[in-house]
Design a protein around this motif. Sequence first.
Motif, PDB file in Angstrom:
ATOM      1  N   VAL A   5       0.897  -1.045  -0.098  1.00  0.00           N
ATOM      2  CA  VAL A   5      -0.139  -0.038   0.000  1.00  0.00           C
ATOM      3  C   VAL A   5       0.720   1.285   0.017  1.00  0.00           C
ATOM      4  N   GLY A   6       0.477   2.473  -0.276  1.00  0.00           N
ATOM      5  CA  GLY A   6       1.182   3.524  -0.421  1.00  0.00           C
ATOM      6  C   GLY A   6       0.533   4.822  -0.723  1.00  0.00           C
ATOM      7  N   ASN A   7       1.417   5.843  -1.198  1.00  0.00           N
ATOM      8  CA  ASN A   7       1.022   7.129  -1.692  1.00  0.00           C
ATOM      9  C   ASN A   7       1.783   7.496  -3.058  1.00  0.00           C
ATOM     10  N   GLU A   8       0.937   8.215  -3.781  1.00  0.00           N
ATOM     11  CA  GLU A   8       1.465   8.429  -5.165  1.00  0.00           C
ATOM     12  C   GLU A   8       1.137  10.000  -5.280  1.00  0.00           C
ATOM     13  N   ALA A   9       2.277  10.525  -5.782  1.00  0.00           N
ATOM     14  CA  ALA A   9       2.268  12.122  -6.011  1.00  0.00           C
ATOM     15  C   ALA A   9       2.031  12.224  -7.632  1.00  0.00           C
TER      16      ALA A   9
ATOM     17  N   LEU B 226      10.168  10.572  -3.997  1.00  0.00           N
ATOM     18  CA  LEU B 226       9.088  10.991  -3.104  1.00  0.00           C
ATOM     19  C   LEU B 226       9.910  10.748  -1.804  1.00  0.00           C
ATOM     20  N   GLY B 227       9.602  11.754  -0.799  1.00  0.00           N
ATOM     21  CA  GLY B 227      10.338  11.773   0.562  1.00  0.00           C
ATOM     22  C   GLY B 227       9.421  11.264   1.619  1.00  0.00           C
ATOM     23  N   GLU B 228       8.962  12.222   2.167  1.00  0.00           N
ATOM     24  CA  GLU B 228       7.870  12.119   3.520  1.00  0.00           C
ATOM     25  C   GLU B 228       6.813  13.142   3.216  1.00  0.00           C
ATOM     26  N   GLN B 229       5.659  12.818   3.743  1.00  0.00           N
ATOM     27  CA  GLN B 229       4.468  13.704   3.889  1.00  0.00           C
ATOM     28  C   GLN B 229       4.661  14.496   5.208  1.00  0.00           C
ATOM     29  N   LYS B 230       4.804  15.453   5.547  1.00  0.00           N
ATOM     30  CA  LYS B 230       4.701  16.226   6.592  1.00  0.00           C
ATOM     31  C   LYS B 230       3.358  16.807   7.433  1.00  0.00           C
TER      32      LYS B 230
ATOM     33  N   ALA C 267       2.188  18.734   3.227  1.00  0.00           N
ATOM     34  CA  ALA C 267       3.378  18.917   1.980  1.00  0.00           C
ATOM     35  C   ALA C 267       4.268  17.739   1.966  1.00  0.00           C
ATOM     36  N   TRP C 268       4.601  17.529   0.794  1.00  0.00           N
ATOM     37  CA  TRP C 268       5.498  16.209   0.719  1.00  0.00           C
ATOM     38  C   TRP C 268       6.934  16.702   0.387  1.00  0.00           C
ATOM     39  N   SER C 269       7.929  16.112   0.939  1.00  0.00           N
ATOM     40  CA  SER C 269       9.300  16.490   0.585  1.00  0.00           C
ATOM     41  C   SER C 269       9.630  15.364  -0.860  1.00  0.00           C
ATOM     42  N   MET C 270      10.539  16.014  -1.447  1.00  0.00           N
ATOM     43  CA  MET C 270      10.838  15.312  -2.750  1.00  0.00           C
ATOM     44  C   MET C 270      12.118  15.970  -3.464  1.00  0.00           C
ATOM     45  N   THR C 271      13.091  14.835  -4.012  1.00  0.00           N
ATOM     46  CA  THR C 271      14.185  15.178  -4.688  1.00  0.00           C
ATOM     47  C   THR C 271      13.815  15.166  -6.215  1.00  0.00           C
TER      48      THR C 271
END
Lengths: 180, 663, 169
Positions: free
Chosen positions: B549-553, B598-602, B606-610
């Motif tokens: 399971v997860g999240n997609e941006a 994708l990093g983490e959701q604060k 907001a999401w951190s991403m590189t």
Amino acid sequence: MNKLKFYIPVISFFALALQLWRGLYLDPKELPSMLIDKPMPGFQLSTVAGTEVENDDLPDQIFLLNVWGSYCLPCLIEHPTLMRLSEEGEIPVVGVNYRDRQALALDWLADNGNPFAFSILDEDGRFGIDLGVYGAPETYLVDENGVIRFRHVSVLDERVWEEEFVPAIAELRGQRSSDE
Amino acid sequence: MIPELGQFSLILAFCLSVLLGTLPLVGASRNNLLWMDLARPLTAGVFVFLGISISILAYAFATDDFSVQFVTQHSNSLLPTRYKLTAVWGGHEGSFLLWTFMLSCWMLAVSIYSKSMPIDFVVRVLGVLGVLCAAYILFMLATSNPFDRIVPLPPVDGTDLNPALQDFGFIIHPPTLYMGYVGFSVVFAFAIAALLSGRLDAAWARWSRPWANVAWAVLTIGIALGSWWAYYELGWGGWWAWDPVENPPLITWLFGTALIHSLAATEKRGVFKSWTVLLAILAFSGSLLGTFITRSGLLTSVHAFASDPTRGFFILAILGVAVGGSLLLFALRAPLMKSEAGFDLVSREVLLLGNNVLLVVAAASVFLGTLFPMVYQAITDDLISIGPPYFNAIFVPLMILLVLLLGIGPLCRWKKTSISYLTLQLGKVLLSSVALGVLIPLAVLLEFSFAATVSVTLAAWISLSMLKDLANKTANKSSRIKGLKALSLSYYGMQAAHIGAAVMLIGIGLTSAFSYEKSVLLEAGQNIDLGNYNFQFNGSSAVNGPNYVGNEADIEVKKNGQFLENLYPQRRIYLASGTPSTEMAIDAGFLRDLFVTLGEQKESGAWSMTIYVKPFIRWIWLGALFMAFGGIIAAGDKRYRRLRRRQLEKVDNELSSGLQTAG
Amino acid sequence: MNNRIYSLSLAVGFKALLAGFILLLSLSGIPGAVAQVDTFEFDSEEQQQRFRKLSNEFRCPMCQNTNLTGSSGGVAEDLRREIHRMIQDGLSDAEIEQFMFERYGDFIFYRPRLRAETVLLWFGPPVFLFVGGFVAFGISRRAKKLSEENTELDGEQQARLKELLDNKV
């Protein structure tokens, strides 16, 4: 002479094979601590209980500094040993609650028992870095002057206590009496 | 019941290998044709039974047979079928079975494509391979049986396959890598056969070359696939980590490259005979060493299988006998192989010698860096790390020197070339290369970059030199087209492979110098500029996979204001193991890659991403493809096919009088 | 049999090249990765690059052979935060390395520092190159002599050559 050079590969190979064989015997090593025989890093931090502590608050005798966390399964495994050591008065145990949450740590201690004289709260891991910690559990043996003498990485069970810590402590005490 | 059949099949394969390693070899020394004729059928038998064995293991996975321990350790009922099948090589036991099966595939190929070789020679080759095969199977039966059962109660389900392996790269990388790795056993067997018979002539070199070239080509692809996979698997743009398990295939590859060049000199001019044999042994040793390192727990690595000293000892024993034995045989027999031909200080032979020196020094250096931590620990009882900064510092200068030679080599004649001739041919090439190296980056980047200049200059050096040679070789024919047609496959193979090196150089140089990335924290609706690109974060949503399971941006990418595409990076948690993983979204392109991890959701949502931009990175693997292509077509050269007797004699005469200068 | 291998190798070669090329340029959304994402702010591009370089060259103390950049969680995360802090505080690269060394020792450097014990490591390759070059030179010299011996003419042949040349004139 000319023919001898053809033997260089096979001789080098057997020298190498010997090294590889030896290498198999090498135990996977824990990272040696850089702080052996150095004083504990200076700190001025809170404890899990909420009080303020600093270097002077450390015990005036040889003690254990145990790095733990409520998320850490091996810490639970070594917990009975720490409880016994603390309750039987064999050696004081000071904790470092590493990269944890204060609330979770308090719950864990309430559920399992608290062997620690006090537990330094290190939520962001900065104190751990100063100690050279790379994961919980780790246990340091610190003498009465706050100098780190020994570090063990991973579970501290009764066997480790007997085989590694007891001799180390004896050696320290032996040195003390010979100094006096 | 069926897994037991798999084990039984292994035992049969073992028996047949032992027979293959004994009877035909005795037959060869006694000239007993009956016994020698056993070799090919025995080889086929080994192949069949190993094939059955590995198919049964795959079957056990496909049918969720969790009574088999290996299946339980590396599979799960929720695992998609394609990964259940590839989980066969997801752990030590199964991957070693794959390794051995690959050996039997090569053995079968040798038994089929060897009609033009004398029977006693083929028999020796197959016999040596048979002994190796027997040793590998014995190792499996003794220490690493993939068919071990869990008794009395098999578990209901398995622990999952490591999520990092549930991936397309895992389907193709290990088989290809093993195929190339194991392929060097063939040219090793050829070398041993030569030492045993005491004969090493141009014919031997001619037989060996296609096998060496193909194994080398496949290994090139195998390593490139590993690099490509690591690139999109690791998520931070790295494509080679100099990891202790990555290095042995590279060491084998370096020895292998030296070998294919040395073989050219041995075939054409009868020189470097004993050195070529030694290289064949060294290349093969590299493959055994790789197996040893991965499976014995000797070195710490992300790739290593679970360590077990017993296995380590067994493999070390195989290494000792196979490599030590062959090096001893080399010491005893190689002095008999003398080169009759000489050559001048300026000649193609000398350049090939230089090629070999640089490649072998590179291999030795990588080997040193890989094993040094272990030696250091044995001596000082302290730990040390050796990583990319060390390896790059040593390896890159050596490769630059090699590339310099690369431009000169093909234009240089065998035996003797005059320096003035070379200067005439290459003077303009050199100047043009430097000019291109300075001007092109300047034009594109509008500023001077040392790395770009070096890369472009070297790549131009190789390419322009090749064009010059091509021009020379087609100059005397009635038309250029006719000239091109007259050139051999072997020649085209060489040029393709060298062009591949140039392409790879551009990729490595430019991506190392000009990659850039940025880490940001974005709320839905926010965007950020990076170079000519704009990345807009359009929010995230939940995803459900078969076993995660997860999240997609949703990231919208624009170039110079124009809409380009959407990227969908994910962050997943795998259900069976609880392991998290980041799935990056890549926009792969010929000239550059863009990707987002994708990093983490604060807490704010907001999401951190590189975001990464990597110019020319695909050229690295494209270069490898060209190299492999070159190796494969070179093996198809008409010299290596079974010729009619008359043509054979004609070719032999041409070789011995040294008339051929092409390819 | 002749043409079969020829066309086989060409076919295999071209098909592999084509397949590889297609594969190379495809595959957009691919599984993988455990790399971490930090969102550190830096005052300058140069600082950002220093951070990247340092974090690439330090080894994660708790992982199986990865650098700090490629490691997720735990002490690796904390160490990257410390590096960021030290860069912001104006410490030089050498000072940051010293900080790391005092706490984690040699293990944390992927570039092994040059000391008595690592001399073999750093000087090994240049020595190999030197030895290799020396051997190659020796081989070339012997080969040149061999080549000259083979092409030397004996007395009778010299005379004949002279005769031929004289006749030409």
